[in-house]
Design an enzyme around this catalytic site. Structure first.
Site, short mmCIF file in Angstrom:
data_model
loop_
_atom_site.label_atom_id
_atom_site.label_comp_id
_atom_site.label_asym_id
_atom_site.label_seq_id
_atom_site.Cartn_x
_atom_site.Cartn_y
_atom_site.Cartn_z
N HIS A 160 42.42 28.06 51.22
CA HIS A 160 43.77 27.70 51.68
C HIS A 160 43.73 26.86 52.96
O HIS A 160 44.78 26.39 53.41
CB HIS A 160 44.60 28.96 51.94
CG HIS A 160 44.91 29.73 50.68
ND1 HIS A 160 45.61 29.21 49.63
CD2 HIS A 160 44.58 30.99 50.31
CE1 HIS A 160 45.72 30.10 48.66
NE2 HIS A 160 45.09 31.19 49.04
N ASP A 196 40.22 31.42 41.84
CA ASP A 196 41.03 32.39 42.59
C ASP A 196 42.45 32.43 42.01
O ASP A 196 42.94 31.42 41.48
CB ASP A 196 41.07 31.95 44.07
CG ASP A 196 41.69 32.98 44.98
OD1 ASP A 196 40.94 33.64 45.72
OD2 ASP A 196 42.94 33.13 44.96
N HIS A 198 45.15 32.42 43.52
CA HIS A 198 46.04 31.56 44.32
C HIS A 198 45.50 30.13 44.36
O HIS A 198 44.29 29.91 44.48
CB HIS A 198 46.14 32.10 45.75
CG HIS A 198 46.59 33.53 45.80
ND1 HIS A 198 45.70 34.58 45.82
CD2 HIS A 198 47.84 34.07 45.80
CE1 HIS A 198 46.38 35.73 45.87
NE2 HIS A 198 47.68 35.44 45.84
N ASP A 285 40.45 37.87 42.72
CA ASP A 285 41.80 38.47 42.72
C ASP A 285 42.51 38.20 41.40
O ASP A 285 43.68 38.53 41.25
CB ASP A 285 42.63 38.02 43.93
CG ASP A 285 42.57 36.53 44.21
OD1 ASP A 285 43.12 36.11 45.25
OD2 ASP A 285 41.97 35.78 43.41
N1 LIG Z 1 53.25 38.88 48.48
C1 LIG Z 1 52.01 38.13 48.45
C2 LIG Z 1 51.77 37.42 49.75
C3 LIG Z 1 50.47 36.65 49.72
N2 LIG Z 1 50.06 36.25 51.02
C4 LIG Z 1 48.81 35.53 51.18
C5 LIG Z 1 47.89 35.61 50.03
C6 LIG Z 1 46.57 34.92 50.35
C7 LIG Z 1 45.57 34.98 49.22
C8 LIG Z 1 44.27 34.43 49.58
S1 LIG Z 1 43.10 34.27 48.26
ZN LIG Z 2 43.65 34.46 46.21
#
Ligand SMILES: NCCCNCCCCCS
Ligand SMILES: [Zn+2]
Length: 342
Positions: A160, A196, A198, A285
């Protein structure tokens, strides 16, 4: 397969994360390392080595100098300004505001450089981020030298983190730093495959206008998933980078069969682009039990993932990204790596 790891990753001991309107114990916690190390040792996958210190040059090859200076000084400046808690942004150059000037105030700088408010900066954060990119570079150098696959047990994660932005638990983009180093070592094109849950918004942003890094990401649909404001399928790169950025947003609850079928498309694109190295941003994740994610991998599916990635036939560097089901993270990571080596 060798693992690279640094005890300095434990220097990041954030106490708070803003989550669901409360300050909670961070999901990205040092215990994640303990479980992965435990299962790595039990699995006999290979030695675990401490990397060399590669300094700031590899960081500055992909990140803004002022941003790096901010990260190095933030915790001290925050305390000097009289703030009592951990450094958490609460103001941004949001829409309708201007972002062509960086305020002198540390509160203003914090918001300027932050993607989101869940990632606090505290004592040891900068040092841990420096150790994490050294872990990535150690793994990369080993694979460049031997052609063997390697694993970088990176903490904090990196995907990120953008050119001059931290957030999503990330500060330096470990995968981008490794890819840039591989190009400087002579690779003509590097693929970064981000599995990942995200979207790797930072990795996308860093290479968006370049054709020497192919960035491909499978992730939760940004319509309903962090980071929300990047990761759509119509983001294909710009200028020379047109066609070298591919996003596969998938809905929450996506079946593993659908995820794997999407992976086939990603791997075909990597093959067609004649990449000479594969860097996998390994976020586990996507596990069904992950507390902040919504895909459906079982631990056994991670073995299949590793097996399939091996068939790409490329030198491969795995770099740890997310994965917050702490009890299962060790099994899930080792399953990918053992699957790759089967
Ligand atoms: N309600 C979910 C909030 C997520 N906030 C950050 C997530 C970062 C993931 C990194 S792999
Ligand atoms: Zn993630």
């Amino acid at each position: 397969m060798l693992t690279f790891y640094s005890e300095d990753s434990r220097l990041r001991q954030a106490r708070t994360e803003l989550h669901d309107g409360a300050l909670v114990t961070p999901f990205e916690c040092p215990e994640r390392l303990d479980l992965v190390l435990k299962h790595l040792r039990q699995s006999g996958l290979g030695d675990i080595r401490t990397p060399s210190a590669y300094g700031l040059a590899p960081v500055l090859a992909v990140h803004d100098k002022e941003y790096v200076t901010f990260l190095a000084n933030c915790w001290q400046a925050w305390g000097a300004a009289g703030h009592k808690g951990e450094a958490i942004p609460n103001i941004w150059p949001a829409r309708t505001m201007r972002s062509d000037r960086i305020p002198r105030s540390i509160s203003g700088q914090l918001g300027y450089y932050a993607l989101a408010a869940e990632t606090s900066i505290s004592e040891g954060t900068f040092e841990a981020a420096m150790a994490s990119k050294d872990v990535a570079l150690g793994a990369l150098e080993h694979t460049l030298k031997t052609g063997e696959p390697s694993f970088g047990l990176c903490r904090p994660p990196g995907h990120h983190a953008a050119y001059d932005q931290f957030g999503g638990y990330c500060f330096f983009n470990n995968a981008a730093i490794a890819a840039q180093r591989a190009l400087e070592a002579g690779k003509r094109r590097v693929a970064i495959l981000d599995v990942d849950f995200h979207h790797g918004n930072g990795t996308q942003q860093i290479f968006y206008q370049r054709d020497d890094v192919l960035f491909i990401s499978l992730h939760g649909d940004p319509e309903v998933t962090f980071p929300y404001y990047l990761g759509y399928a119509d983001e294909n790169g710009e200028g020379r980078g047109e066609g070298f950025n591919v996003n596969y947003p998938l809905p929450p609850g996506t079946s593993v069969a659908t995820w794997m079928a999407t992976l086939e498309q990603a791997l075909a694109t990597i093959e067609a682009a004649e990449c000479e190295l594969l860097i996998v941003s390994l976020g586990v994740d996507i596990f069904e039990g992950d507390p902040i994610s919504a895909f459906t991998f079982t631990s056994a599916d991670f073995t299949v993932l590793g097996q399939r990635l091996a068939q790409a036939g490329l030198p491969c560097v795995f770099l740890m990204e997310g994965g917050y089901a702490v009890d299962a993270i060790g099994v899930n990571v080792v399953n990918v790596l053992q699957g790759f080596e089967q």
